[in-house]
Design an enzyme around this catalytic site. Structure first.
Site, PDB file in Angstrom:
ATOM      1  N   HIS A 176      32.576  33.867  48.259  1.00 16.41           N
ATOM      2  CA  HIS A 176      33.740  34.611  47.773  1.00 16.41           C
ATOM      3  C   HIS A 176      33.403  36.097  47.845  1.00 16.41           C
ATOM      4  O   HIS A 176      32.555  36.585  47.106  1.00 16.41           O
ATOM      5  CB  HIS A 176      34.089  34.208  46.332  1.00 16.41           C
ATOM      6  CG  HIS A 176      34.668  32.835  46.231  1.00 16.41           C
ATOM      7  ND1 HIS A 176      34.470  32.019  45.158  1.00 16.41           N
ATOM      8  CD2 HIS A 176      35.458  32.150  47.103  1.00 16.41           C
ATOM      9  CE1 HIS A 176      35.120  30.870  45.361  1.00 16.41           C
ATOM     10  NE2 HIS A 176      35.717  30.924  46.533  1.00 16.41           N
ATOM     11  N   GLU A 179      32.857  38.926  45.012  1.00 20.04           N
ATOM     12  CA  GLU A 179      31.841  38.708  43.983  1.00 20.04           C
ATOM     13  C   GLU A 179      30.535  39.379  44.417  1.00 20.04           C
ATOM     14  O   GLU A 179      29.532  38.734  44.692  1.00 20.04           O
ATOM     15  CB  GLU A 179      31.683  37.194  43.747  1.00 20.04           C
ATOM     16  CG  GLU A 179      33.008  36.565  43.285  1.00 20.04           C
ATOM     17  CD  GLU A 179      33.065  35.035  43.388  1.00 20.04           C
ATOM     18  OE1 GLU A 179      32.038  34.417  43.691  1.00 20.04           O
ATOM     19  OE2 GLU A 179      34.155  34.477  43.146  1.00 20.04           O
ATOM     20  N   HIS A 302      27.818  32.677  42.619  1.00 19.11           N
ATOM     21  CA  HIS A 302      29.175  33.206  42.459  1.00 19.11           C
ATOM     22  C   HIS A 302      29.208  34.116  41.235  1.00 19.11           C
ATOM     23  O   HIS A 302      28.243  34.208  40.492  1.00 19.11           O
ATOM     24  CB  HIS A 302      30.159  32.054  42.211  1.00 19.11           C
ATOM     25  CG  HIS A 302      30.443  31.216  43.413  1.00 19.11           C
ATOM     26  ND1 HIS A 302      31.641  31.242  44.066  1.00 19.11           N
ATOM     27  CD2 HIS A 302      29.671  30.320  44.083  1.00 19.11           C
ATOM     28  CE1 HIS A 302      31.611  30.408  45.086  1.00 19.11           C
ATOM     29  NE2 HIS A 302      30.427  29.823  45.125  1.00 19.11           N
ATOM     30  N   GLU A 377      27.673  30.982  38.048  1.00 19.64           N
ATOM     31  CA  GLU A 377      28.678  32.027  37.881  1.00 19.64           C
ATOM     32  C   GLU A 377      27.959  33.151  37.147  1.00 19.64           C
ATOM     33  O   GLU A 377      27.717  33.072  35.944  1.00 19.64           O
ATOM     34  CB  GLU A 377      29.872  31.520  37.051  1.00 19.64           C
ATOM     35  CG  GLU A 377      30.669  30.395  37.705  1.00 19.64           C
ATOM     36  CD  GLU A 377      31.550  30.863  38.870  1.00 19.64           C
ATOM     37  OE1 GLU A 377      31.671  32.086  39.095  1.00 19.64           O
ATOM     38  OE2 GLU A 377      32.107  29.986  39.555  1.00 19.64           O
TER      39      GLU A 377
END
Ligand SMILES: *[C@@H]1O[C@H](CO)[C@@H](O)[C@H](O)[C@H]1NC(C)=O
Ligand SMILES: *[C@@H]1O[C@H](CO)[C@@H](O)[C@H](O)[C@H]1NC(C)=O
Ligand SMILES: [Zn+2]
Length: 445
Positions: A176, A179, A302, A377
Site C-alpha cells: 500500500h 504507508e 503496513h 500495522e
C-alpha cells in the site's frame, strides 16, 4: 515560425498542467471515536454513501477509532453530521498539507550507503540505489527481483545470506503505497541486519537467509512521491476506464473478493478483475512459490494502527496453528513495547481489525503452508496515520526490529524455525577417518 511558437507554447502549457500537484491545503484529519455499534453503523453508511471523504480506517465493529480525511469544503458537513448523531471526534491534523510540506525528503548519495538517514523518507530511485550499493559492498548481499509492475518497474529486493542450506525469513512491504513508514522500517531492519553489533541480531542474520522487498507496489509508491501525484495513493496504477489501480492486498488468490473488497475500480479496496489479475501480486507470488519450502517466517509491513495480525481474514475461527502463532506474537509485541512503550494489540485479521480477504499473509498460509505469517500495522494509533512524521522513523524501526528478532527467538523455541548449524570441522574429520577405515578394511579383507 508561427507553428514553432505554437508548439513551444503548447509544450509550456502541457508542462504547467502536468506538474500541477494534488495538494491537501486545509484538508483535515479527524479521529472519530464511536461509542457503540449504532454509531459505527452510521459511519459505515456515511462511507458507503459515496460522500468524498477518505476513510483511512473502515468503520468495523472492532474499530476503536476511525481516521477520516476531509477536504475543506466538506468539513462543516462532516462535523454537523457527527454532531447530529452525538458521535465524538477530535481534529488531529487541521491542515495536512503542512505535514506533507514538513516531510523531509531524503537524498541518498550513491556509493555511500551510510548516507541513508533514519529521519527522512526516500523515493523509489534512492531506495533501489541504496540496495544496489549494499549488494556491491557486502558479499552476503545480492539483488533479487520479485516481479514487475504494470508500468514496467522491477520489484527489487535483497537477499542476505551467509551461506547455503539456511531456512528463510521473507519480508514484503509497501504494497500500500501511502504507508511510507513500511518501506522506511524495512530499510531500517536491513541496515540493522547488516551493521548491528547486537549479538542476537547478528545471529539472526547469520543463521537464516533474509529475502526482503521494501517496496512491492513500486508504481503506487512513485505516484505518492511525484509532484503531480497523490501523497495518499494506496493502490497500484493500472488504469480501468477513468479510474486507476487495484488494492494489491486484496488481489491474492485466497478467498478472493469475499470480504472488505469489491469490484468497483473507484474504490480503495478494488480487488481487481480476478484473483492475481495484477502483475505485481501475480509475479511476486510466483517468486514466493519458487522458494516456499525454504520460508519459515513471512512478514508483511503496513500502517497504521499498532496491530500485529495473523491469518485468517475470512473468519475469527482459530484456524491452523493459531494458538502457537498468537503465543509467539504476544511475546513479539511485548518486545516491541520495551524501548519506547509503544502498545500493540494482536489477533487474527478478522478479530483484530476487520474481515478482509485476498491478502498476502492469508495466501502464504493457505496455499503454501508457511508456518508463521504476520502482518504488522505499524505506528501510529489515529494521530497522524499515513502522514507519520519522519522523526518517528527511527523509533519505529528500533521497536519493530526488536519485535522481529523476538519473533525469530520464540519461533526457534517452539521449533518453528531451525537455525543453521555450522558443521564442525571435528565431525567432518571423524567422518573422513571413518571412511578411510572402511576403505582400508575393504582393501585388506
Ligand atoms: C486555508 O485556511 C486558512 C484559514 O482559514 C485560509 O486563510 C487559507 O486561505 C486557506 N488556504 C487554502 C489554500 O485554501
Ligand atoms: C476461511 O479460509 C480458510 C482458508 O482458506 C478456510 O480453510 C476456511 O474454511 C474459511 N472459513 C470460512 C468460515 O470461510
Ligand atoms: Zn496497508
Amino acid at each position: 515560425m508561427a507553428l514553432k511558437t505554437f508548439s513551444i507554447l503548447s509544450i509550456l502549457i502541457f508542462l504547467c498542467v502536468s506538474i500541477e500537484a494534488i495538494r491537501f491545503d486545509n484538508y483535515t484529519l479527524y479521529k472519530v471515536l464511536p461509542k457503540s455499534l449504532e454509531e459505527i453503523k452510521i459511519l459505515e453508511d456515511l462511507q458507503n454513501s459515496g460522500a468524498e471523504y477518505d476513510f483511512w480506517d473502515d468503520p468495523v465493529p472492532t474499530a476503536e477509532y476511525i481516521n477520516i480525511l476531509s477536504k475543506p469544503e466538506l468539513k462543516n458537513d462532516l462535523e454537523n453530521f457527527m454532531g447530529s448523531y452525538g458521535i465524538d471526534f477530535l481534529v488531529t491534523v487541521p491542515n495536512i498539507q503542512k505535514l506533507i510540506d514538513n516531510e523531509k525528503k531524503g537524498k541518498y548519495t550513491r556509493n555511500n550507503d551510510k548516507s541513508m538517514k533514519w529521519d527522512e523518507y526516500y523515493d523509489l530511485e534512492d531506495i533501489y540505489a541504496w540496495l544496489d550499493d549494499l549488494a556491491a559492498k557486502f558479499s552476503q548481499v545480492s539483488i533479487i527481483e520479485g516481479g514487475t509492475s504494470y508500468e514496467g518497474r522491477v520489484i527489487k529486493g535483497i537477499k542476505i545470506s551467509h551461506g547455503p542450506d539456511r531456512r528463510a525469513v521473507f519480508i514484503e512491504s509497501g504494497i500500500h503505497s501511502r504507508e511510507w513508514i513500511a518501506p522506511a522500517t524495512t530499510n531500517y531492519i536491513i541496515n540493522e541486519l547488516l551493521y548491528s553489533d547486537n549479538e542476537e541480531f547478528k545471529a539472526a542474520t547469520r543463521d537464516f537467509d533474509w529475502y526482503i522487498f521494501p517496496v512491492t507496489n513500486p508504481d503506487g509508491y512513485v505516484w505518492t512521491h511525484l509532484p503531480e501525484g497523490d501523497r495518499f495513493w494506496r493502490k497500484s496504477r493500472r488504469p480501468f476506464g477513468d479510474q486507476f489501480g487495484v488494492d494489491l492486498n486484496r488481489n491474492w488468490n485466497t478467498n478472493w473478493l469475499e470480504k472488505s473488497s469489491n469490484l468497483n475500480p473507484a474504490s480503495n479496496n478494488y480487488a481487481g478483475p480476478g484473483p492475481f489479475s495484477e502483475i505485481e501480486a501475480r509475479s511476486l507470488s510466483a517468486y514466493i512459490i519458487d522458494m516456499a519450502d525454504k520460508i519459515d517466517l513471512y512478514i508483511s509491513f503496513h500502517s497504521s494502527g499498532q496491530i500485529l495480525l495473523l491469518p485468517f481474514g475470512n473468519t475469527t475461527d482459530p484456524l491452523a496453528n493459531y494458538y502457537d502463532a498468537m503465543w509467539i506474537g504476544r511475546r513479539a509485541i511485548g518486545a516491541l513495547a520495551f524501548k519506547h512503550g509503544t502498545q500493540y494489540t494482536i489477533g487474527n485479521i478478522a478479530e483484530a481489525i476487520y474481515f478482509a480477504t485476498g491478502t498476502s499473509v492469508d495466501w502464504v498460509k493457505e496455499r503454501l503452508n508457511i508456518p508463521l505469517a504476520y502482518c504488522y500495522e505499524l505506528r501510529d494509533k489515529g494521530v497522524f496515520g499515513h502522514a507519520l512524521p519522519p522523526d518517528q522513523i527511527k523509533p519505529t524501526g528500533e521497536e519493530t526490529m526488536d519485535s522481529v528478532i523476538e519473533l525469530v527467538h520464540q519461533a526457534k523455541r517452539l521449533g518453528y524455525m531451525v537455525p543453521y548449524v555450522e558443521k564442525s570441522s571435528a565431525s567432518v574429520l571423524s567422518v573422513s577417518i571413518l571412511m578411510y577405515l572402511v576403505v582400508a578394511a575393504k582393501l585388506f579383507l
